[in-house]
Design a protein around this motif. Structure first.
Motif, short mmCIF file in Angstrom:
data_model
loop_
_atom_site.label_atom_id
_atom_site.label_comp_id
_atom_site.label_asym_id
_atom_site.label_seq_id
_atom_site.Cartn_x
_atom_site.Cartn_y
_atom_site.Cartn_z
N ALA A 153 -4.57 1.86 38.32
CA ALA A 153 -4.19 0.48 38.62
C ALA A 153 -4.20 0.23 40.13
O ALA A 153 -4.70 -0.80 40.60
N ARG A 154 -3.68 1.19 40.90
CA ARG A 154 -3.68 1.05 42.36
C ARG A 154 -5.10 1.07 42.92
O ARG A 154 -5.43 0.32 43.84
N ILE A 155 -5.93 1.95 42.39
CA ILE A 155 -7.33 2.02 42.84
C ILE A 155 -8.03 0.70 42.56
O ILE A 155 -8.75 0.18 43.41
N ARG A 156 -7.84 0.15 41.36
CA ARG A 156 -8.46 -1.14 41.02
C ARG A 156 -8.02 -2.22 41.99
O ARG A 156 -8.83 -3.03 42.43
N THR A 157 -6.75 -2.25 42.30
CA THR A 157 -6.23 -3.25 43.24
C THR A 157 -6.89 -3.11 44.61
O THR A 157 -7.33 -4.09 45.20
N LYS A 158 -6.97 -1.90 45.09
CA LYS A 158 -7.55 -1.66 46.41
C LYS A 158 -9.04 -1.96 46.46
O LYS A 158 -9.55 -2.40 47.49
N LEU A 159 -9.75 -1.72 45.36
CA LEU A 159 -11.19 -1.96 45.33
C LEU A 159 -11.56 -3.39 44.95
O LEU A 159 -12.73 -3.76 45.03
N GLY A 160 -10.58 -4.16 44.52
CA GLY A 160 -10.81 -5.57 44.21
C GLY A 160 -11.80 -5.76 43.07
O GLY A 160 -11.72 -5.10 42.04
N ASP A 161 -12.76 -6.67 43.28
CA ASP A 161 -13.72 -7.01 42.22
C ASP A 161 -14.51 -5.81 41.74
O ASP A 161 -14.76 -5.65 40.55
N TRP A 162 -14.93 -4.95 42.67
CA TRP A 162 -15.71 -3.78 42.26
C TRP A 162 -14.89 -2.91 41.32
O TRP A 162 -15.38 -2.45 40.29
N GLY A 163 -13.64 -2.67 41.66
CA GLY A 163 -12.79 -1.83 40.83
C GLY A 163 -12.56 -2.42 39.45
O GLY A 163 -12.60 -1.71 38.45
N ASN A 164 -12.35 -3.72 39.41
CA ASN A 164 -12.12 -4.38 38.12
C ASN A 164 -13.37 -4.38 37.26
O ASN A 164 -13.28 -4.35 36.03
N LYS A 165 -14.52 -4.43 37.88
CA LYS A 165 -15.77 -4.49 37.12
C LYS A 165 -16.28 -3.12 36.70
O LYS A 165 -16.77 -2.95 35.59
N HIS A 166 -16.14 -2.12 37.55
CA HIS A 166 -16.78 -0.84 37.30
C HIS A 166 -15.86 0.30 36.87
O HIS A 166 -16.34 1.30 36.35
N LEU A 167 -14.58 0.18 37.11
CA LEU A 167 -13.64 1.22 36.70
C LEU A 167 -13.14 0.84 35.30
O LEU A 167 -12.29 -0.03 35.14
N ILE A 168 -13.71 1.48 34.30
CA ILE A 168 -13.56 1.06 32.91
C ILE A 168 -12.54 1.93 32.18
O ILE A 168 -12.57 3.16 32.28
N THR A 169 -11.67 1.27 31.42
CA THR A 169 -10.77 1.97 30.52
C THR A 169 -11.47 2.09 29.17
O THR A 169 -11.89 1.09 28.60
N VAL A 170 -11.58 3.30 28.67
CA VAL A 170 -12.12 3.53 27.33
C VAL A 170 -10.90 3.77 26.46
O VAL A 170 -10.31 4.85 26.48
N TYR A 171 -10.50 2.73 25.74
CA TYR A 171 -9.25 2.78 24.99
C TYR A 171 -9.18 3.96 24.03
O TYR A 171 -10.13 4.25 23.33
N GLY A 172 -8.07 4.65 24.08
CA GLY A 172 -7.84 5.80 23.23
C GLY A 172 -8.50 7.07 23.73
O GLY A 172 -8.35 8.13 23.13
N THR A 173 -9.25 6.97 24.84
CA THR A 173 -9.97 8.14 25.34
C THR A 173 -9.65 8.45 26.78
O THR A 173 -9.21 9.54 27.12
N GLY A 174 -9.89 7.50 27.70
CA GLY A 174 -9.65 7.75 29.12
C GLY A 174 -10.32 6.72 30.00
O GLY A 174 -10.30 5.53 29.70
N TYR A 175 -10.96 7.19 31.07
CA TYR A 175 -11.55 6.31 32.08
C TYR A 175 -12.94 6.76 32.46
O TYR A 175 -13.27 7.94 32.36
N LYS A 176 -13.74 5.79 32.92
CA LYS A 176 -15.07 6.08 33.42
C LYS A 176 -15.47 5.04 34.45
O LYS A 176 -14.85 3.98 34.53
N VAL A 177 -16.48 5.38 35.23
CA VAL A 177 -17.08 4.41 36.15
C VAL A 177 -18.44 4.08 35.57
O VAL A 177 -19.21 4.95 35.19
N ASP A 178 -18.69 2.80 35.48
CA ASP A 178 -19.93 2.31 34.90
C ASP A 178 -20.86 1.80 35.96
O ASP A 178 -20.47 1.25 36.94
#
Length: 66
Positions: free
Chosen positions: A41-66
């Protein structure tokens, strides 16, 4: 920063919370795997639009960058 580096270094690969904790903080980490959620959440905030667009939550699994 280590979480972001791990995810960006392997685009498209999904990392579970547990795996991120183990690979970044090691077996000695005494916190909860949900700590990763706070860091993401902090990383997304700091990265702004890029973080919100590319830092993806894969529900029930984890995280990835797309």
């Amino acid at each position: 920063f280590d979480i972001l580096r791990k995810l960006v270094g392997h685009p498209g690969r999904v990392y579970s919370r547990e795996r991120l904790v183990k690979e970044i903080w090691g077996d000695e980490f005494e916190g909860e795997p949900r700590t990763v959620d706070s860091h993401i959440a902090r990383i997304r905030t700091k990265l702004g639009d890029w973080g919100n667009k590319h830092l993806i939550t894969v529900y029930g699994t984890g995280y990835k960058v797309d």
